[in-house]
Design a protein around this motif. Structure first.
Motif, PDB file in Angstrom:
ATOM      1  N   TYR A 182     -16.157  -0.447  -4.395  1.00 28.15           N
ATOM      2  CA  TYR A 182     -16.333   0.670  -3.480  1.00 28.15           C
ATOM      3  C   TYR A 182     -16.664   1.911  -4.290  1.00 28.15           C
ATOM      4  CZ  TYR A 182     -15.503   4.145   0.095  1.00 28.15           C
ATOM      5  OH  TYR A 182     -15.660   5.180   0.975  1.00 28.15           O
ATOM      6  N   ASP A 183     -17.752   2.575  -3.940  1.00 22.62           N
ATOM      7  CA  ASP A 183     -18.144   3.812  -4.601  1.00 22.62           C
ATOM      8  C   ASP A 183     -17.721   4.977  -3.719  1.00 22.62           C
ATOM      9  OD1 ASP A 183     -19.253   5.907  -5.952  1.00 22.62           O
ATOM     10  OD2 ASP A 183     -21.283   5.054  -6.053  1.00 22.62           O
ATOM     11  N   PRO A 184     -16.728   5.787  -4.158  1.00 18.12           N
ATOM     12  CA  PRO A 184     -16.249   6.887  -3.318  1.00 18.12           C
ATOM     13  C   PRO A 184     -17.290   7.986  -3.105  1.00 18.12           C
ATOM     14  CG  PRO A 184     -15.092   6.863  -5.429  1.00 18.12           C
ATOM     15  CD  PRO A 184     -15.976   5.661  -5.396  1.00 18.12           C
ATOM     16  N   GLU A 185     -18.236   8.145  -4.035  1.00 18.73           N
ATOM     17  CA  GLU A 185     -19.270   9.171  -3.867  1.00 18.73           C
ATOM     18  C   GLU A 185     -20.263   8.772  -2.775  1.00 18.73           C
ATOM     19  OE1 GLU A 185     -20.988   9.817  -7.688  1.00 18.73           O
ATOM     20  OE2 GLU A 185     -19.101  10.562  -8.542  1.00 18.73           O
ATOM     21  N   LYS A 232     -19.606   6.449  -0.590  1.00 18.34           N
ATOM     22  CA  LYS A 232     -18.781   6.026   0.545  1.00 18.34           C
ATOM     23  C   LYS A 232     -19.241   4.688   1.128  1.00 18.34           C
ATOM     24  CE  LYS A 232     -17.131  10.456   1.628  1.00 18.34           C
ATOM     25  NZ  LYS A 232     -17.027  11.655   2.129  1.00 18.34           N
TER      26      LYS A 232
END
Length: 197
Positions: free
Chosen positions: A165-168, A170
């Protein structure tokens, strides 16, 4: 006096004829059929009243690429099916080898036993074996975007891609596998009085 295993072998030889190689070992009977005879043999195993294998209990793919420590020289992929006759209380293993290693394909037995549906999808997903005539051959255990077939002997242990999962962004993203090599040194604890209490 003939044993139940010998009665089963004779019934199989009579029903399947010369087109099948029948052997017994460790209290189990194995039938090896050619891919061209697979559907006919399976239909016979179910419909012949002397055999009456009305239940398919398992089906799986097999990769023989490193079998016998590399000494095996035969087709790479096989499909193994286990059948049960409730009426006669006996079991049989049926093995069919895929004739083409580059495109492993055999006929689907879902028209004979509907229970084969999920098992054939699993063999396709994990080994890449195609089942001709299967109505819904798609992945069942891995993600739809998964690359490769993880039970093949040449599949890398770490896989080809990893997802995170890439938080930037999303969202979940796929990226090439990045594993940093590390050295594991086991920690040894020695006690002079260990085990003496």
């Amino acid at each position: 006096m003939t044993t139940k295993l010998e009665v089963l072998q004779l019934a199989l030889e009579k029903a399947l004829g010369e087109g099948a190689a029948i052997s017994a070992a460790l209290g189990e009977v194995t039938v090896v059929v050619k891919a061209a005879d697979y559907i006919k043999a399976m239909q016979t195993l179910r419909d012949d009243p002397t055999l009456a294998f009305e239940e398919m209990i398992d089906l799986c793919g097999v990769d023989y690429s490193q079998y016998g420590e590399g000494t095996y020289d035969g087709p790479r992929y096989a499909v193994t099916t286990h059948l049960l006759s409730l009426a006669n209380n006996w079991r049989v293993r049926v093995r069919v080898f895929c004739p083409d290693d580059e495109m492993p394909i055999v006929e689907s037995i879902t028209p004979i036993w509907r229970a084969a549906n999920w098992y054939e999808r699993e063999a396709f997903d994990l080994f890449g074996i195609l089942f001709d005539g299967h109505g819904d051959l798609r992945r069942i255990l891995t993600d739809y975007g998964f690359i490769g077939h993880p039970f093949r002997k040449d599949f890398p242990i770490s896989g080809y891609v990893e997802m995170r999962y890439d938080p930037e962004q999303k969202r979940v993203i796929y990226q090439p596998v990045t594993i940093e090599p590390r050295e594991n040194i086991p920690r040894v604890i020695r006690e002079e009085t260990y085990g003496m209490k």
